[in-house]
Design a protein around this motif. Structure first.
Motif, PDB file in Angstrom:
ATOM      1  N   MET A   4      48.891  55.228  36.494  1.00 50.20           N
ATOM      2  CA  MET A   4      50.234  56.029  36.270  1.00 50.20           C
ATOM      3  C   MET A   4      50.728  55.343  34.661  1.00 50.20           C
ATOM      4  SD  MET A   4      53.705  57.480  37.471  1.00 50.20           S
ATOM      5  CE  MET A   4      53.426  58.428  38.361  1.00 50.20           C
ATOM      6  N   LYS A   5      50.431  55.744  33.491  1.00 54.55           N
ATOM      7  CA  LYS A   5      50.656  55.243  32.964  1.00 54.55           C
ATOM      8  C   LYS A   5      51.985  55.369  32.697  1.00 54.55           C
ATOM      9  CE  LYS A   5      46.761  56.999  30.417  1.00 54.55           C
ATOM     10  NZ  LYS A   5      46.359  57.442  29.273  1.00 54.55           N
ATOM     11  N   ASP A   6      52.594  54.425  31.346  1.00 54.79           N
ATOM     12  CA  ASP A   6      54.408  54.258  31.782  1.00 54.79           C
ATOM     13  C   ASP A   6      54.449  54.079  30.395  1.00 54.79           C
ATOM     14  OD1 ASP A   6      56.843  53.369  31.104  1.00 54.79           O
ATOM     15  OD2 ASP A   6      57.096  52.303  32.744  1.00 54.79           O
ATOM     16  N   MET A   7      53.799  55.258  28.839  1.00 55.17           N
ATOM     17  CA  MET A   7      53.904  55.025  27.978  1.00 55.17           C
ATOM     18  C   MET A   7      54.976  54.873  26.995  1.00 55.17           C
ATOM     19  SD  MET A   7      50.660  55.004  27.276  1.00 55.17           S
ATOM     20  CE  MET A   7      50.527  54.649  26.358  1.00 55.17           C
ATOM     21  N   LEU A  20      50.637  48.420  30.962  1.00 60.88           N
ATOM     22  CA  LEU A  20      51.331  49.808  30.555  1.00 60.88           C
ATOM     23  C   LEU A  20      50.510  51.319  30.017  1.00 60.88           C
ATOM     24  CD1 LEU A  20      54.034  48.002  28.800  1.00 60.88           C
ATOM     25  CD2 LEU A  20      54.577  48.745  30.990  1.00 60.88           C
ATOM     26  N   ALA A  21      49.079  50.404  29.301  1.00 62.29           N
ATOM     27  CA  ALA A  21      48.644  52.071  28.621  1.00 62.29           C
ATOM     28  C   ALA A  21      47.727  52.659  30.125  1.00 62.29           C
ATOM     29  CB  ALA A  21      48.183  51.209  27.826  1.00 62.29           C
ATOM     30  N   GLY A  22      48.098  52.225  31.137  1.00 65.02           N
ATOM     31  CA  GLY A  22      47.405  52.680  31.820  1.00 65.02           C
ATOM     32  C   GLY A  22      45.783  52.518  31.665  1.00 65.02           C
ATOM     33  N   PHE A  23      45.760  51.296  31.561  1.00 59.49           N
ATOM     34  CA  PHE A  23      44.290  50.150  31.626  1.00 59.49           C
ATOM     35  C   PHE A  23      44.292  49.303  32.502  1.00 59.49           C
ATOM     36  CE2 PHE A  23      44.118  52.773  27.557  1.00 59.49           C
ATOM     37  CZ  PHE A  23      43.312  53.700  27.720  1.00 59.49           C
ATOM     38  N   ALA A  24      42.929  49.120  33.050  1.00 58.54           N
ATOM     39  CA  ALA A  24      42.938  47.819  34.319  1.00 58.54           C
ATOM     40  C   ALA A  24      42.283  46.467  33.027  1.00 58.54           C
ATOM     41  CB  ALA A  24      42.329  47.758  35.226  1.00 58.54           C
ATOM     42  N   PRO A  25      42.633  45.358  32.974  1.00 55.80           N
ATOM     43  CA  PRO A  25      42.263  44.325  32.030  1.00 55.80           C
ATOM     44  C   PRO A  25      41.252  44.394  32.926  1.00 55.80           C
ATOM     45  CG  PRO A  25      44.091  43.458  33.335  1.00 55.80           C
ATOM     46  CD  PRO A  25      44.115  45.053  33.763  1.00 55.80           C
ATOM     47  N   THR A  26      39.808  43.390  31.778  1.00 58.73           N
ATOM     48  CA  THR A  26      39.100  42.534  32.588  1.00 58.73           C
ATOM     49  C   THR A  26      38.806  41.527  31.720  1.00 58.73           C
ATOM     50  OG1 THR A  26      37.277  44.103  30.334  1.00 58.73           O
ATOM     51  CG2 THR A  26      37.539  45.119  32.294  1.00 58.73           C
ATOM     52  N   ASP A  27      37.807  40.275  32.686  1.00 58.33           N
ATOM     53  CA  ASP A  27      37.755  39.382  32.404  1.00 58.33           C
ATOM     54  C   ASP A  27      37.439  38.597  30.843  1.00 58.33           C
ATOM     55  OD1 ASP A  27      38.632  38.190  34.709  1.00 58.33           O
ATOM     56  OD2 ASP A  27      36.659  38.323  35.384  1.00 58.33           O
ATOM     57  N   GLU A  28      36.643  39.949  30.251  1.00 65.70           N
ATOM     58  CA  GLU A  28      36.199  39.861  29.010  1.00 65.70           C
ATOM     59  C   GLU A  28      37.208  39.894  27.676  1.00 65.70           C
ATOM     60  OE1 GLU A  28      34.283  43.004  30.222  1.00 65.70           O
ATOM     61  OE2 GLU A  28      33.986  40.964  30.966  1.00 65.70           O
ATOM     62  N   GLU A  29      38.004  40.913  28.112  1.00 64.99           N
ATOM     63  CA  GLU A  29      39.495  41.252  27.373  1.00 64.99           C
ATOM     64  C   GLU A  29      40.565  40.297  27.400  1.00 64.99           C
ATOM     65  OE1 GLU A  29      39.459  45.251  28.336  1.00 64.99           O
ATOM     66  OE2 GLU A  29      38.151  45.402  27.303  1.00 64.99           O
ATOM     67  N   SER A  30      40.528  39.824  28.610  1.00 67.53           N
ATOM     68  CA  SER A  30      41.810  39.167  28.944  1.00 67.53           C
ATOM     69  C   SER A  30      42.158  37.933  27.866  1.00 67.53           C
ATOM     70  CB  SER A  30      42.006  38.060  30.407  1.00 67.53           C
ATOM     71  OG  SER A  30      43.279  37.990  30.596  1.00 67.53           O
ATOM     72  N   LEU A  31      43.542  37.848  27.310  1.00 67.05           N
ATOM     73  CA  LEU A  31      43.948  36.746  26.678  1.00 67.05           C
ATOM     74  C   LEU A  31      43.922  35.603  26.634  1.00 67.05           C
ATOM     75  CD1 LEU A  31      47.235  37.806  24.671  1.00 67.05           C
ATOM     76  CD2 LEU A  31      45.028  38.064  23.335  1.00 67.05           C
ATOM     77  N   ASP A  32      43.725  35.787  28.123  1.00 68.09           N
ATOM     78  CA  ASP A  32      43.210  33.704  29.214  1.00 68.09           C
ATOM     79  C   ASP A  32      42.754  34.109  30.071  1.00 68.09           C
ATOM     80  OD1 ASP A  32      46.222  34.280  30.456  1.00 68.09           O
ATOM     81  OD2 ASP A  32      47.001  33.493  28.236  1.00 68.09           O
ATOM     82  N   PHE A  51      44.789  47.114  41.140  1.00 65.80           N
ATOM     83  CA  PHE A  51      44.550  47.955  40.233  1.00 65.80           C
ATOM     84  C   PHE A  51      45.352  50.030  40.081  1.00 65.80           C
ATOM     85  CE2 PHE A  51      43.576  44.080  37.864  1.00 65.80           C
ATOM     86  CZ  PHE A  51      44.313  43.739  36.837  1.00 65.80           C
ATOM     87  N   LYS A  52      44.493  49.979  41.564  1.00 66.91           N
ATOM     88  CA  LYS A  52      45.385  51.505  41.692  1.00 66.91           C
ATOM     89  C   LYS A  52      46.554  51.553  42.303  1.00 66.91           C
ATOM     90  CE  LYS A  52      43.097  54.765  45.197  1.00 66.91           C
ATOM     91  NZ  LYS A  52      42.262  54.840  45.993  1.00 66.91           N
ATOM     92  N   ASP A  53      47.256  50.329  42.527  1.00 66.74           N
ATOM     93  CA  ASP A  53      47.987  50.787  43.770  1.00 66.74           C
ATOM     94  C   ASP A  53      49.146  50.541  42.485  1.00 66.74           C
ATOM     95  OD1 ASP A  53      50.599  49.861  45.607  1.00 66.74           O
ATOM     96  OD2 ASP A  53      50.205  48.148  45.227  1.00 66.74           O
ATOM     97  N   PHE A  54      48.755  49.727  41.733  1.00 72.14           N
ATOM     98  CA  PHE A  54      49.852  49.546  40.255  1.00 72.14           C
ATOM     99  C   PHE A  54      49.831  50.423  39.630  1.00 72.14           C
ATOM    100  CE2 PHE A  54      51.302  48.910  35.913  1.00 72.14           C
ATOM    101  CZ  PHE A  54      51.596  47.810  35.573  1.00 72.14           C
ATOM    102  N   GLN A  55      48.965  51.381  39.512  1.00 80.17           N
ATOM    103  CA  GLN A  55      48.897  52.306  38.667  1.00 80.17           C
ATOM    104  C   GLN A  55      49.799  53.439  39.292  1.00 80.17           C
ATOM    105  OE1 GLN A  55      44.599  53.201  37.291  1.00 80.17           O
ATOM    106  NE2 GLN A  55      45.239  52.708  35.215  1.00 80.17           N
ATOM    107  N   SER A  56      48.990  54.128  40.568  1.00 80.71           N
ATOM    108  CA  SER A  56      50.146  55.142  41.201  1.00 80.71           C
ATOM    109  C   SER A  56      51.695  54.925  41.853  1.00 80.71           C
ATOM    110  CB  SER A  56      49.184  55.060  42.539  1.00 80.71           C
ATOM    111  OG  SER A  56      49.302  54.080  43.429  1.00 80.71           O
ATOM    112  N   ALA A  57      52.000  53.270  41.652  1.00 80.41           N
ATOM    113  CA  ALA A  57      53.437  53.131  41.851  1.00 80.41           C
ATOM    114  C   ALA A  57      54.109  53.686  41.097  1.00 80.41           C
ATOM    115  CB  ALA A  57      53.414  51.381  41.861  1.00 80.41           C
ATOM    116  N   PRO A  58      55.650  53.265  42.124  1.00 75.30           N
ATOM    117  CA  PRO A  58      56.497  54.141  40.937  1.00 75.30           C
ATOM    118  C   PRO A  58      57.486  53.606  39.491  1.00 75.30           C
ATOM    119  CG  PRO A  58      57.367  54.238  43.213  1.00 75.30           C
ATOM    120  CD  PRO A  58      55.942  53.732  43.763  1.00 75.30           C
ATOM    121  N   ARG A  59      57.910  54.160  39.308  1.00 75.78           N
ATOM    122  CA  ARG A  59      57.963  53.075  37.848  1.00 75.78           C
ATOM    123  C   ARG A  59      58.888  51.800  37.890  1.00 75.78           C
ATOM    124  NH1 ARG A  59      62.173  53.592  33.176  1.00 75.78           N
ATOM    125  NH2 ARG A  59      61.797  51.963  31.722  1.00 75.78           N
ATOM    126  N   GLU A  60      59.961  51.298  38.841  1.00 77.56           N
ATOM    127  CA  GLU A  60      60.536  50.514  39.190  1.00 77.56           C
ATOM    128  C   GLU A  60      59.101  49.211  39.746  1.00 77.56           C
ATOM    129  OE1 GLU A  60      61.710  53.576  40.519  1.00 77.56           O
ATOM    130  OE2 GLU A  60      62.834  54.028  39.133  1.00 77.56           O
TER     131      GLU A  60
END
Length: 134
Positions: free
Chosen positions: A1-4, A69-81, A100-109
């Motif tokens: 779930m996105k938190d735009m 926050l934008a609803g995308f799962a980061p990948t190793d090559e895109e991660s800053l560190d 990541f699936k749990d994160f996206q479907s979790a309530p905002r809190e």
């Protein structure tokens, strides 16, 4: 779930911390200033590439946080560190995918709590000295 709403607020906060106008951030990121304004005001959802371009242009931006926050799962090559080497999990790891699936479907809190915990872990890692215990 996105938190735009939170994503737009975070982009604005980072832009102001960097003392950038909308036009300056647009020039640095290659994203039009009017689109950045629309993102900050929750009128449009950015693509993954736009999120990465904005994160790369903003000092102190956590690319993983913005992607989440934008609803995308980061990948190793895109991660800053992104960690690398043997035994490092990546997005193909079933446990990581479940997180990541749990994160996206979790309530905002719950997402907010997970992000706070993630920031705590990252901060502890930054302040850790090579001879300290984990």
């Amino acid at each position: 779930m996105k938190d735009m709403v939170q994503f737009g607020l975070r982009i604005r906060q980072l832009r102001k911390q960097n003392h950038f106008t909308l036009r300056e951030l647009g020039e640095r990121s290659g994203v039009s200033y009017s689109f950045i304004n629309s993102i900050e005001n929750n009128r449009f959802n950015p693509s993954r590439e736009t999120v990465i371009a904005l994160a790369d242009s903003l000092n102190r931006a956590d690319k993983d946080e913005l992607l989440l926050l934008a609803g995308f799962a980061p990948t190793d090559e895109e991660s800053l560190d992104a960690p690398s080497g043997p035994g490092v999990s990546n997005i193909d790891d079933p446990e990581v995918s479940l997180f990541f699936k749990d994160f996206q479907s979790a309530p905002r809190e719950r997402r907010d709590e997970m992000l706070r915990f993630w920031h705590f872990i990252k901060e502890q890692q930054i302040n850790r000295t090579p001879d300290s215990e984990q």
